[in-house]
Enzyme design. Structure first.
Site, short mmCIF file in Angstrom:
data_model
loop_
_atom_site.label_atom_id
_atom_site.label_comp_id
_atom_site.label_asym_id
_atom_site.label_seq_id
_atom_site.Cartn_x
_atom_site.Cartn_y
_atom_site.Cartn_z
N HIS A 156 45.72 47.50 -16.40
CA HIS A 156 47.01 46.88 -16.74
C HIS A 156 46.83 45.37 -16.91
CE1 HIS A 156 47.73 45.22 -12.62
NE2 HIS A 156 47.12 46.31 -12.21
N ASP A 163 49.70 43.42 -16.94
CA ASP A 163 50.83 42.77 -16.27
C ASP A 163 50.45 42.35 -14.86
OD1 ASP A 163 50.72 45.59 -15.73
OD2 ASP A 163 52.70 45.47 -14.80
N ASP A 180 43.58 41.06 -9.77
CA ASP A 180 44.41 42.24 -10.03
C ASP A 180 45.19 42.08 -11.33
OD1 ASP A 180 45.79 44.60 -9.76
OD2 ASP A 180 47.08 43.91 -8.13
N GLU A 186 52.62 48.36 -14.91
CA GLU A 186 52.01 48.99 -13.74
C GLU A 186 52.52 48.36 -12.45
OE1 GLU A 186 49.11 49.83 -10.50
OE2 GLU A 186 49.80 47.91 -11.26
N GLU A 187 52.69 47.05 -12.45
CA GLU A 187 53.09 46.36 -11.23
C GLU A 187 54.56 46.58 -10.89
OE1 GLU A 187 51.23 45.22 -9.17
OE2 GLU A 187 49.46 44.25 -10.01
N GLU A 235 40.65 48.86 -11.32
CA GLU A 235 41.37 48.16 -10.25
C GLU A 235 40.38 47.51 -9.29
OE1 GLU A 235 44.45 47.57 -9.61
OE2 GLU A 235 45.71 49.04 -10.65
N HIS A 243 47.69 39.70 -5.24
CA HIS A 243 49.12 39.41 -5.03
C HIS A 243 49.35 38.19 -4.14
CE1 HIS A 243 50.76 43.68 -6.20
NE2 HIS A 243 49.77 43.28 -6.98
#
Length: 363
Positions: free
Chosen positions: A63, A65, A94, A123-124, A152, A337
């Protein structure tokens, strides 16, 4: 090449579910690949594919995003900063590092079958218009890959130490204990739900539904929230709510959790709502994709990876639901994150080499 490509990718302010132009950028970077954009409600997915020969269909997925950066960064989150062997930017771990690694590997590597890259910008967040839409399209045209690596960030302490061969499922639920509100001076006239649940809470919170298995830790009921009343000291609550989550193994399903909780709560006035938010999956450790990726990781890093299912959910579960042998491998995940998210430049280069070796030796 991979580091410079990653830096360009990190410049895109692709806060979920907006790809911010990053998918077009990737498609233009691979002009030899056929590009198919799948868009719904303004959310984009991209499938890039190229046929090299008559071999098997291998895919990489990821992903573009990212979660919002938040405050307190030491640098601009969407202007990558290279410092002391790291690149600082939102999405660096990430998971734009993983995307950059497999995109550049696909550009350079030679293959004997069909190679696909499946990318999403959803995805997030809720993931409503993300990877499942792309997979549904591939199923409709009968072109699902046989194997997939989702890039990932999986590694723990050392790059190469972890390959995810599955993920636990996620079960969410809420219990509402019913009582009778009243004045604290007259407890005999009340039915206090706090008193009702107090002796039972130890049978719910942190209760293991099973003993775990080879690749899964025990399915534990984790209480995430308890609340009731009006935040005053002289009124007993009419009800009390408990929210919980279970990351379930292959030994426990949503029906097992519901049955257990109803047995604990028997005799009380209550409501229980429970649902399986995401399904668990497990790819066979003898699958070709597992064996070949392990070989490539060990060859490039000198580390023998541990096969495990730790962590939260990912899009790999969607591939498994469509019958694809899916696993996950990427950089260390110690800053995902977080503010000042960063990725090791050495890891990015090694990840590119691992993916390139996997592609070129997938026979």
């Amino acid at each position: 090449m991979v580091v410079s490509f990653l830096k360009e990718l990190l410049n895109f302010r692709s806060i979920t579910p907006d790809d911010a132009g990053s998918l077009e950028f990737i498609a233009k970077f691979l002009p030899d690949f056929e590009a198919k954009f799948i868009e719904k409600n303004g959310t984009k997915n991209l499938i890039l594919s190229k046929i090299y020969g008559d071999g098997e269909h291998l895919a990489f997925a990821g992903h573009v995003d990212v979660v919002p950066p938040g405050d307190g960064w030491d640098s601009e989150p969407f202007t990558p900063l290279e410092k002391d062997g790291y690149i600082y930017a939102r999405g660096s771990q990430d998971m734009k590092s993983g995307v950059a690694a497999f995109v550049c590997a696909a550009k350079e590597a030679k293959f004997e079958g069909k190679l696909s890259l499946i990318l999403t910008s959803d995805e997030e967040g809720d993931g409503t218009y993300g990877t499942p839409l792309a997979l549904e399209y591939l199923r409709e045209i009968r072109d699902l890959p046989k194997f997939c690596v989702v890039a990932e960030p999986t590694c723990d302490k050392k790059f190469g130490d972890s390959i995810k061969v599955g993920r636990r499922g996620s079960i969410n639920g809420k219990i509402v204990i019913k009582g009778v509100q009243g004045h604290v001076a007259y407890p005999e006239k009340c039915i206090n739900p706090v008193n009702l649940i107090a002796p039972l809470l130890s049978k719910i919170a942190d209760h293991d539904m099973d003993g775990g298995s080879e690749f899964f830790s025990p399915s534990k009921i984790v209480v995430t929230d308890i609340r009731g009343g009006m935040q005053v000291c002289n009124v007993t609550p009419s009800e009390l709510s408990i929210m919980f989550n279970v990351r379930n193994s292959n030994l426990t399903d949503v029906n097992d959790v519901e049955s257990y909780l109803r047995s604990v709560l028997d005799g009380l006035s209550y409501e229980l709502s429970i649902k399986q938010s995401s399904k668990r999956f497990l790819t066979n450790k003898d699958s070709k994709i597992v064996r070949n990726l392990m070989a490539s990781v060990t060859k490039i890093t000198g580390v023998t990876p541990l096969l495990n299912t730790k962590g939260g959910t990912s899009d790999a579960r969607h591939f498994a639901e469509f019958g694809v042998d899916a696993i996950e491998f990427g950089v260390i995940n110690d800053r995902i994150h977080a503010k000042n998210e960063r990725v090791s430049i050495s890891e990015v280069n090694k990840l590119y080499e691992v993916f390139k070796d996997l592609i070129e030796n997938f026979y």
